[in-house]
Design an enzyme around this catalytic site. Structure first.
Site, PDB file in Angstrom:
ATOM      1  N   LYS A 180       0.832  -1.205   0.000  1.00  0.00           N
ATOM      2  CA  LYS A 180       0.000   0.000   0.000  1.00  0.00           C
ATOM      3  C   LYS A 180       0.873   1.264   0.000  1.00  0.00           C
ATOM      4  CE  LYS A 180      -3.416  -2.793  -0.032  1.00  0.00           C
ATOM      5  NZ  LYS A 180      -4.222  -3.339   1.042  1.00  0.00           N
TER       6      LYS A 180
HETATM    7  C1  LIG Z   1      -5.162  -4.399   1.485  1.00  0.00           C
HETATM    8  C2  LIG Z   1      -6.636  -4.362   1.481  1.00  0.00           C
HETATM    9  C3  LIG Z   1      -7.418  -4.616   2.617  1.00  0.00           C
HETATM   10  C4  LIG Z   1      -6.885  -4.982   3.968  1.00  0.00           C
HETATM   11  O1  LIG Z   1      -5.749  -5.667   3.963  1.00  0.00           O
HETATM   12  P1  LIG Z   1      -4.812  -6.055   5.177  1.00  0.00           P
HETATM   13  O2  LIG Z   1      -3.841  -6.935   4.484  1.00  0.00           O
HETATM   14  O3  LIG Z   1      -5.662  -6.772   6.177  1.00  0.00           O
HETATM   15  O4  LIG Z   1      -4.185  -4.833   5.757  1.00  0.00           O
HETATM   16  C5  LIG Z   1      -8.786  -4.468   2.507  1.00  0.00           C
HETATM   17  N1  LIG Z   1      -9.370  -4.095   1.366  1.00  0.00           N
HETATM   18  C6  LIG Z   1      -8.653  -3.841   0.258  1.00  0.00           C
HETATM   19  C7  LIG Z   1      -9.363  -3.369  -0.959  1.00  0.00           C
HETATM   20  C8  LIG Z   1      -7.273  -3.986   0.279  1.00  0.00           C
HETATM   21  O5  LIG Z   1      -6.573  -3.759  -0.848  1.00  0.00           O
END
Ligand SMILES: *Cc1c(COP(=O)(O)O)cnc(C)c1O
Length: 380
Positions: A180
Protein backbone atom coordinates in the site's frame (compact mmCIF):
# COMPACT_ATOMS: atom_id res chain seq x y z
CA UNK A 1 11.65 -10.05 -10.90
CA UNK A 2 10.11 -6.56 -10.90
CA UNK A 3 7.22 -6.89 -8.40
CA UNK A 4 3.80 -5.23 -8.94
CA UNK A 5 4.17 -3.34 -5.68
CA UNK A 6 6.89 -2.77 -3.14
CA UNK A 7 7.51 -0.74 0.01
CA UNK A 8 10.01 2.12 0.21
CA UNK A 9 12.01 2.16 3.46
CA UNK A 10 14.48 5.01 3.99
CA UNK A 11 17.08 5.60 6.73
CA UNK A 12 14.85 7.93 8.75
CA UNK A 13 12.15 5.21 8.81
CA UNK A 14 14.65 2.80 10.33
CA UNK A 15 15.78 5.42 12.87
CA UNK A 16 12.16 6.08 13.87
CA UNK A 17 11.65 2.40 14.60
CA UNK A 18 14.90 1.97 16.56
CA UNK A 19 14.01 4.99 18.73
CA UNK A 20 10.86 3.18 19.83
CA UNK A 21 12.78 -0.05 20.48
CA UNK A 22 15.06 1.85 22.87
CA UNK A 23 12.13 3.50 24.67
CA UNK A 24 9.53 2.47 27.24
CA UNK A 25 6.47 1.73 25.11
CA UNK A 26 6.50 -1.04 22.54
CA UNK A 27 2.72 -1.11 22.26
CA UNK A 28 -0.28 1.04 23.27
CA UNK A 29 2.12 3.94 23.80
CA UNK A 30 2.44 7.51 22.51
CA UNK A 31 3.32 6.60 18.90
CA UNK A 32 -0.13 5.04 18.42
CA UNK A 33 -1.79 8.35 19.33
CA UNK A 34 0.66 10.32 17.18
CA UNK A 35 0.10 8.14 14.16
CA UNK A 36 -3.69 8.27 14.57
CA UNK A 37 -3.60 12.06 14.86
CA UNK A 38 -1.28 12.41 11.86
CA UNK A 39 -3.35 10.22 9.52
CA UNK A 40 -6.70 11.68 10.56
CA UNK A 41 -5.42 15.22 10.14
CA UNK A 42 -3.84 14.32 6.78
CA UNK A 43 -7.24 13.21 5.46
CA UNK A 44 -9.18 15.97 7.25
CA UNK A 45 -10.96 13.82 9.85
CA UNK A 46 -11.49 14.35 13.57
CA UNK A 47 -10.63 10.87 14.84
CA UNK A 48 -8.44 7.91 13.90
CA UNK A 49 -8.23 4.43 15.39
CA UNK A 50 -5.15 2.38 14.45
CA UNK A 51 -5.41 -1.40 14.51
CA UNK A 52 -3.46 -4.56 13.63
CA UNK A 53 -4.28 -4.63 9.90
CA UNK A 54 -6.73 -3.36 7.30
CA UNK A 55 -9.00 -6.38 7.65
CA UNK A 56 -9.32 -5.78 11.39
CA UNK A 57 -10.03 -2.12 10.59
CA UNK A 58 -12.93 -3.16 8.35
CA UNK A 59 -14.27 -5.48 11.06
CA UNK A 60 -14.00 -2.75 13.69
CA UNK A 61 -15.85 -0.31 11.41
CA UNK A 62 -18.64 -2.78 10.59
CA UNK A 63 -19.06 -3.59 14.26
CA UNK A 64 -19.16 0.07 15.29
CA UNK A 65 -21.78 0.68 12.61
CA UNK A 66 -23.96 -1.90 14.35
CA UNK A 67 -23.98 -4.27 11.38
CA UNK A 68 -25.42 -7.60 12.53
CA UNK A 69 -27.52 -10.65 11.64
CA UNK A 70 -30.32 -9.85 9.21
CA UNK A 71 -28.55 -6.79 7.80
CA UNK A 72 -27.31 -6.43 4.23
CA UNK A 73 -24.30 -4.38 3.19
CA UNK A 74 -23.87 -3.51 -0.48
CA UNK A 75 -20.30 -3.73 -1.75
CA UNK A 76 -18.28 -4.43 -4.90
CA UNK A 77 -16.97 -7.77 -6.16
CA UNK A 78 -13.82 -6.11 -7.56
CA UNK A 79 -11.97 -5.99 -4.26
CA UNK A 80 -9.92 -8.05 -1.88
CA UNK A 81 -12.22 -10.49 -0.07
CA UNK A 82 -11.56 -8.72 3.25
CA UNK A 83 -14.12 -6.03 2.37
CA UNK A 84 -17.09 -8.38 2.28
CA UNK A 85 -15.57 -10.81 4.81
CA UNK A 86 -15.87 -8.05 7.41
CA UNK A 87 -19.64 -8.06 6.81
CA UNK A 88 -19.70 -11.84 7.33
CA UNK A 89 -17.71 -11.47 10.58
CA UNK A 90 -20.66 -9.48 11.93
CA UNK A 91 -23.19 -12.15 10.91
CA UNK A 92 -24.62 -9.94 8.15
CA UNK A 93 -24.93 -10.54 4.40
CA UNK A 94 -22.78 -8.85 1.74
CA UNK A 95 -24.67 -8.01 -1.44
CA UNK A 96 -22.63 -7.39 -4.58
CA UNK A 97 -23.42 -4.44 -6.83
CA UNK A 98 -21.83 -4.31 -10.27
CA UNK A 99 -19.05 -1.91 -11.31
CA UNK A 100 -18.66 0.75 -14.00
CA UNK A 101 -16.92 -0.68 -17.08
CA UNK A 102 -14.47 2.22 -17.51
CA UNK A 103 -13.23 2.62 -13.92
CA UNK A 104 -14.19 -0.69 -12.25
CA UNK A 105 -15.52 1.41 -9.35
CA UNK A 106 -18.87 0.42 -7.83
CA UNK A 107 -21.76 1.55 -10.05
CA UNK A 108 -24.19 3.82 -8.16
CA UNK A 109 -27.08 2.74 -10.44
CA UNK A 110 -26.43 -0.88 -9.57
CA UNK A 111 -26.34 -0.03 -5.84
CA UNK A 112 -29.80 1.53 -6.09
CA UNK A 113 -31.16 -1.65 -7.70
CA UNK A 114 -29.78 -3.81 -4.87
CA UNK A 115 -31.26 -1.81 -1.96
CA UNK A 116 -33.83 -3.74 0.10
CA UNK A 117 -35.53 -3.06 3.46
CA UNK A 118 -32.64 -5.01 5.05
CA UNK A 119 -29.89 -2.83 3.58
CA UNK A 120 -28.01 -1.05 6.35
CA UNK A 121 -24.83 0.22 4.75
CA UNK A 122 -22.88 0.71 1.54
CA UNK A 123 -19.21 -0.31 1.52
CA UNK A 124 -17.58 1.04 -1.66
CA UNK A 125 -13.90 0.52 -2.48
CA UNK A 126 -11.61 3.18 -3.96
CA UNK A 127 -10.36 0.58 -6.41
CA UNK A 128 -6.77 0.92 -7.64
CA UNK A 129 -6.48 4.22 -5.75
CA UNK A 130 -9.23 6.17 -7.47
CA UNK A 131 -11.82 7.61 -5.06
CA UNK A 132 -15.39 6.55 -5.91
CA UNK A 133 -18.14 8.85 -7.19
CA UNK A 134 -18.83 10.23 -3.72
CA UNK A 135 -21.36 12.86 -4.84
CA UNK A 136 -23.61 10.03 -5.97
CA UNK A 137 -22.76 7.64 -3.13
CA UNK A 138 -23.42 10.24 -0.43
CA UNK A 139 -26.71 11.18 -2.07
CA UNK A 140 -27.82 7.53 -2.21
CA UNK A 141 -26.81 6.90 1.42
CA UNK A 142 -28.69 9.99 2.55
CA UNK A 143 -31.81 9.27 0.51
CA UNK A 144 -32.13 5.71 1.83
CA UNK A 145 -30.81 6.31 5.37
CA UNK A 146 -27.79 4.06 4.89
CA UNK A 147 -24.37 4.20 6.50
CA UNK A 148 -21.42 4.74 4.17
CA UNK A 149 -18.33 2.75 5.18
CA UNK A 150 -15.54 3.36 2.68
CA UNK A 151 -12.75 0.87 2.03
CA UNK A 152 -10.03 3.39 1.22
CA UNK A 153 -7.23 0.81 1.47
CA UNK A 154 -6.06 1.73 -2.05
CA UNK A 155 -6.50 5.48 -2.05
CA UNK A 156 -4.50 7.13 0.76
CA UNK A 157 -3.07 10.31 -0.74
CA UNK A 158 -5.71 10.61 -3.47
CA UNK A 159 -8.42 13.28 -3.73
CA UNK A 160 -12.00 13.62 -4.91
CA UNK A 161 -12.91 17.21 -5.83
CA UNK A 162 -10.07 18.59 -3.66
CA UNK A 163 -11.11 16.58 -0.61
CA UNK A 164 -8.69 13.84 0.53
CA UNK A 165 -9.55 10.18 0.05
CA UNK A 166 -10.75 8.83 3.38
CA UNK A 167 -12.66 12.07 3.93
CA UNK A 168 -15.95 10.54 2.78
CA UNK A 169 -18.53 8.42 4.55
CA UNK A 170 -19.32 7.74 8.20
CA UNK A 171 -16.04 5.87 8.42
CA UNK A 172 -13.17 5.17 6.03
CA UNK A 173 -10.62 2.41 6.35
CA UNK A 174 -6.91 2.25 5.42
CA UNK A 175 -4.39 -0.60 5.25
CA UNK A 176 -0.64 -0.30 5.71
CA UNK A 177 0.39 -3.61 4.18
CA UNK A 178 3.77 -3.26 2.38
CA UNK A 179 2.18 -2.95 -1.08
CA UNK A 180 0.00 0.00 0.00
CA UNK A 181 1.01 3.70 -0.23
CA UNK A 182 2.65 3.73 3.20
CA UNK A 183 3.44 0.73 5.39
CA UNK A 184 3.64 -0.36 9.00
CA UNK A 185 4.45 -3.96 8.04
CA UNK A 186 0.92 -4.92 9.01
CA UNK A 187 -1.52 -2.23 10.07
CA UNK A 188 -4.82 -0.53 9.50
CA UNK A 189 -6.68 2.58 10.58
CA UNK A 190 -10.27 3.83 10.61
CA UNK A 191 -11.08 7.54 10.39
CA UNK A 192 -14.36 9.19 11.36
CA UNK A 193 -15.81 12.51 12.52
CA UNK A 194 -18.25 10.80 14.90
CA UNK A 195 -17.15 10.66 18.54
CA UNK A 196 -19.50 7.83 19.48
CA UNK A 197 -18.17 5.62 16.67
CA UNK A 198 -14.62 6.55 17.67
CA UNK A 199 -15.18 5.42 21.28
CA UNK A 200 -16.80 2.16 20.18
CA UNK A 201 -13.91 1.40 17.86
CA UNK A 202 -11.24 2.08 20.51
CA UNK A 203 -12.94 -0.28 22.92
CA UNK A 204 -13.57 -3.02 20.32
CA UNK A 205 -9.88 -3.16 19.33
CA UNK A 206 -9.00 -3.81 22.99
CA UNK A 207 -11.32 -6.68 24.04
CA UNK A 208 -14.29 -4.35 24.60
CA UNK A 209 -12.52 -2.75 27.57
CA UNK A 210 -13.19 0.95 28.01
CA UNK A 211 -9.69 2.05 29.10
CA UNK A 212 -6.30 0.93 27.83
CA UNK A 213 -3.13 -0.02 29.70
CA UNK A 214 -1.48 3.37 29.38
CA UNK A 215 -4.57 5.30 30.52
CA UNK A 216 -4.68 3.15 33.66
CA UNK A 217 -0.92 3.54 34.21
CA UNK A 218 -1.27 7.33 33.93
CA UNK A 219 -4.19 7.36 36.39
CA UNK A 220 -2.46 4.99 38.80
CA UNK A 221 -5.53 2.78 38.54
CA UNK A 222 -5.95 -0.97 38.18
CA UNK A 223 -9.73 -1.35 37.79
CA UNK A 224 -11.18 -1.85 34.33
CA UNK A 225 -14.42 -3.11 32.87
CA UNK A 226 -15.16 -5.10 29.77
CA UNK A 227 -18.47 -3.83 28.45
CA UNK A 228 -18.78 -5.84 25.25
CA UNK A 229 -17.05 -8.72 23.46
CA UNK A 230 -14.11 -7.24 21.56
CA UNK A 231 -10.84 -8.52 20.16
CA UNK A 232 -7.14 -7.88 20.51
CA UNK A 233 -6.73 -5.84 17.33
CA UNK A 234 -4.07 -3.54 18.78
CA UNK A 235 -1.13 -2.23 16.77
CA UNK A 236 2.34 -1.67 18.24
CA UNK A 237 4.27 1.57 18.75
CA UNK A 238 7.04 0.02 16.64
CA UNK A 239 4.64 -0.17 13.69
CA UNK A 240 3.12 3.26 14.30
CA UNK A 241 6.58 4.87 14.42
CA UNK A 242 7.24 3.44 10.97
CA UNK A 243 3.86 4.63 9.69
CA UNK A 244 4.34 8.11 11.15
CA UNK A 245 7.72 8.43 9.46
CA UNK A 246 6.35 7.11 6.15
CA UNK A 247 3.39 9.51 6.12
CA UNK A 248 5.73 12.50 5.78
CA UNK A 249 6.91 11.22 2.40
CA UNK A 250 3.48 10.29 1.09
CA UNK A 251 2.89 13.37 -1.12
CA UNK A 252 6.24 12.80 -2.86
CA UNK A 253 5.46 9.11 -3.34
CA UNK A 254 1.99 9.81 -4.75
CA UNK A 255 3.55 12.23 -7.21
CA UNK A 256 5.95 9.50 -8.36
CA UNK A 257 3.09 6.98 -8.70
CA UNK A 258 1.21 9.52 -10.85
CA UNK A 259 4.28 10.08 -13.03
CA UNK A 260 4.61 6.34 -13.60
CA UNK A 261 0.91 6.08 -14.46
CA UNK A 262 1.23 8.97 -16.92
CA UNK A 263 4.16 7.20 -18.59
CA UNK A 264 2.13 4.01 -18.94
CA UNK A 265 -0.91 6.00 -20.17
CA UNK A 266 1.17 7.69 -22.86
CA UNK A 267 2.63 4.37 -24.04
CA UNK A 268 -0.68 2.50 -24.15
CA UNK A 269 -2.65 5.33 -25.76
CA UNK A 270 -0.73 4.43 -28.93
CA UNK A 271 -1.58 0.72 -28.72
CA UNK A 272 -4.89 -0.70 -29.83
CA UNK A 273 -6.02 -3.45 -27.48
CA UNK A 274 -4.11 -2.51 -24.31
CA UNK A 275 -6.22 -0.01 -22.40
CA UNK A 276 -5.70 1.65 -19.04
CA UNK A 277 -8.75 2.34 -16.87
CA UNK A 278 -10.44 5.75 -16.93
CA UNK A 279 -9.99 8.42 -14.30
CA UNK A 280 -13.07 10.52 -13.43
CA UNK A 281 -12.91 14.30 -13.79
CA UNK A 282 -11.95 16.14 -10.62
CA UNK A 283 -10.13 13.16 -9.15
CA UNK A 284 -6.50 12.84 -8.09
CA UNK A 285 -5.73 9.13 -8.39
CA UNK A 286 -3.43 7.59 -5.76
CA UNK A 287 -2.44 4.67 -8.07
CA UNK A 288 -2.08 1.84 -5.63
CA UNK A 289 -2.46 -0.26 -8.79
CA UNK A 290 -1.99 0.39 -12.47
CA UNK A 291 -4.48 -1.86 -14.25
CA UNK A 292 -4.75 -2.49 -17.99
CA UNK A 293 -7.36 -4.44 -19.92
CA UNK A 294 -6.07 -6.78 -22.62
CA UNK A 295 -8.60 -6.93 -25.45
CA UNK A 296 -8.45 -10.44 -26.81
CA UNK A 297 -10.28 -9.61 -30.07
CA UNK A 298 -7.92 -6.78 -30.94
CA UNK A 299 -4.63 -8.34 -29.80
CA UNK A 300 -5.30 -12.01 -30.39
CA UNK A 301 -3.83 -12.63 -26.96
CA UNK A 302 -5.79 -13.39 -23.82
CA UNK A 303 -4.99 -12.17 -20.34
CA UNK A 304 -3.80 -15.56 -19.12
CA UNK A 305 -1.23 -15.84 -21.93
CA UNK A 306 -0.11 -12.25 -21.32
CA UNK A 307 0.22 -13.02 -17.60
CA UNK A 308 2.37 -16.11 -18.23
CA UNK A 309 4.64 -14.37 -20.73
CA UNK A 310 5.14 -11.37 -18.44
CA UNK A 311 6.07 -13.62 -15.52
CA UNK A 312 8.51 -15.46 -17.79
CA UNK A 313 9.99 -12.08 -18.70
CA UNK A 314 10.63 -11.40 -15.00
CA UNK A 315 7.76 -8.96 -14.52
CA UNK A 316 5.58 -9.64 -11.49
CA UNK A 317 2.22 -8.76 -12.98
CA UNK A 318 -0.88 -9.71 -11.02
CA UNK A 319 -4.67 -9.83 -11.27
CA UNK A 320 -6.77 -7.64 -8.97
CA UNK A 321 -9.15 -9.28 -8.33
CA UNK A 322 -10.91 -12.58 -8.72
CA UNK A 323 -14.48 -11.25 -8.29
CA UNK A 324 -15.36 -12.01 -4.67
CA UNK A 325 -18.69 -13.60 -5.58
CA UNK A 326 -16.75 -16.25 -7.56
CA UNK A 327 -14.92 -17.61 -4.51
CA UNK A 328 -16.09 -21.10 -3.48
CA UNK A 329 -16.88 -19.95 0.07
CA UNK A 330 -19.23 -17.27 -1.25
CA UNK A 331 -20.82 -19.59 -3.81
CA UNK A 332 -21.45 -22.21 -1.14
CA UNK A 333 -22.66 -19.99 1.70
CA UNK A 334 -24.44 -17.20 -0.19
CA UNK A 335 -25.27 -18.93 -3.48
CA UNK A 336 -23.44 -16.30 -5.53
CA UNK A 337 -21.96 -17.04 -8.93
CA UNK A 338 -21.54 -16.17 -12.59
CA UNK A 339 -24.14 -13.74 -13.89
CA UNK A 340 -24.49 -11.77 -10.64
CA UNK A 341 -22.28 -8.88 -11.81
CA UNK A 342 -21.77 -9.12 -15.59
CA UNK A 343 -19.62 -5.99 -15.99
CA UNK A 344 -17.22 -7.09 -13.24
CA UNK A 345 -17.10 -10.60 -14.65
CA UNK A 346 -16.25 -9.41 -18.17
CA UNK A 347 -13.53 -7.10 -16.79
CA UNK A 348 -12.06 -9.94 -14.75
CA UNK A 349 -11.24 -11.83 -17.96
CA UNK A 350 -9.13 -8.93 -19.23
CA UNK A 351 -7.42 -7.17 -16.30
CA UNK A 352 -3.72 -7.21 -15.50
CA UNK A 353 -1.95 -5.14 -12.82
CA UNK A 354 1.44 -3.79 -13.91
CA UNK A 355 4.27 -2.81 -11.53
CA UNK A 356 3.83 0.57 -9.84
CA UNK A 357 5.61 1.81 -6.72
CA UNK A 358 7.74 4.87 -5.91
CA UNK A 359 11.07 3.07 -6.38
CA UNK A 360 10.24 1.95 -9.94
CA UNK A 361 12.45 3.80 -12.46
CA UNK A 362 11.43 5.20 -15.86
CA UNK A 363 13.69 2.62 -17.47
CA UNK A 364 11.83 -0.16 -15.67
CA UNK A 365 8.47 1.31 -16.75
CA UNK A 366 9.71 1.27 -20.36
CA UNK A 367 10.87 -2.31 -19.89
CA UNK A 368 7.40 -3.30 -18.65
CA UNK A 369 5.78 -1.60 -21.67
CA UNK A 370 8.16 -3.34 -24.09
CA UNK A 371 7.59 -6.70 -22.41
CA UNK A 372 3.81 -6.28 -22.52
CA UNK A 373 3.64 -5.20 -26.16
CA UNK A 374 5.87 -8.14 -27.01
CA UNK A 375 3.79 -10.53 -24.84
CA UNK A 376 0.50 -9.62 -26.49
CA UNK A 377 2.13 -9.40 -29.94
CA UNK A 378 1.28 -5.79 -30.82
CA UNK A 379 3.61 -3.07 -32.02
CA UNK A 380 4.20 0.00 -29.89
C1 LIG B 1 -5.16 -4.40 1.48
C2 LIG B 1 -6.64 -4.36 1.48
C3 LIG B 1 -7.42 -4.62 2.62
C4 LIG B 1 -6.89 -4.98 3.97
O1 LIG B 1 -5.75 -5.67 3.96
P1 LIG B 1 -4.81 -6.06 5.18
O2 LIG B 1 -3.84 -6.94 4.48
O3 LIG B 1 -5.66 -6.77 6.18
O4 LIG B 1 -4.19 -4.83 5.76
C5 LIG B 1 -8.79 -4.47 2.51
N1 LIG B 1 -9.37 -4.10 1.37
C6 LIG B 1 -8.65 -3.84 0.26
C7 LIG B 1 -9.36 -3.37 -0.96
C8 LIG B 1 -7.27 -3.99 0.28
O5 LIG B 1 -6.57 -3.76 -0.85
Amino acid sequence: MIPYGRQTIEDDDIEAVTRVLRGDWLTTGPMVDEFEAAVSSFVGRKYGVAVANGTAALHVAMHAAGIGPGDEVITTPITFAATSNSVLYCGATPVFADVCADTLLIDPDSIEKKITPRTKAIAPVDYAGQPCDFDRLEAIAKKHGLLLIVDACHSLGGHYKAKPAGGFGDMAVFSFHPVKQITTGEGGLIVTDDEALYKKMRSFRNHGITTDHRQRAQQGAWFYEMVELGYNYRITDIQCALGFSQLKKLPRWIERRQEIAARYDAAFSAIDGIDGLSCQAGVSHAYHLYVVRIDREKTGCDRQAAFMRMREAGIGVNVHYVPVHYHPYYRQTLGTGAGDCPVAEAAYEEILSLPIYPGLTDEQVDEVVRALTCAVGVNA
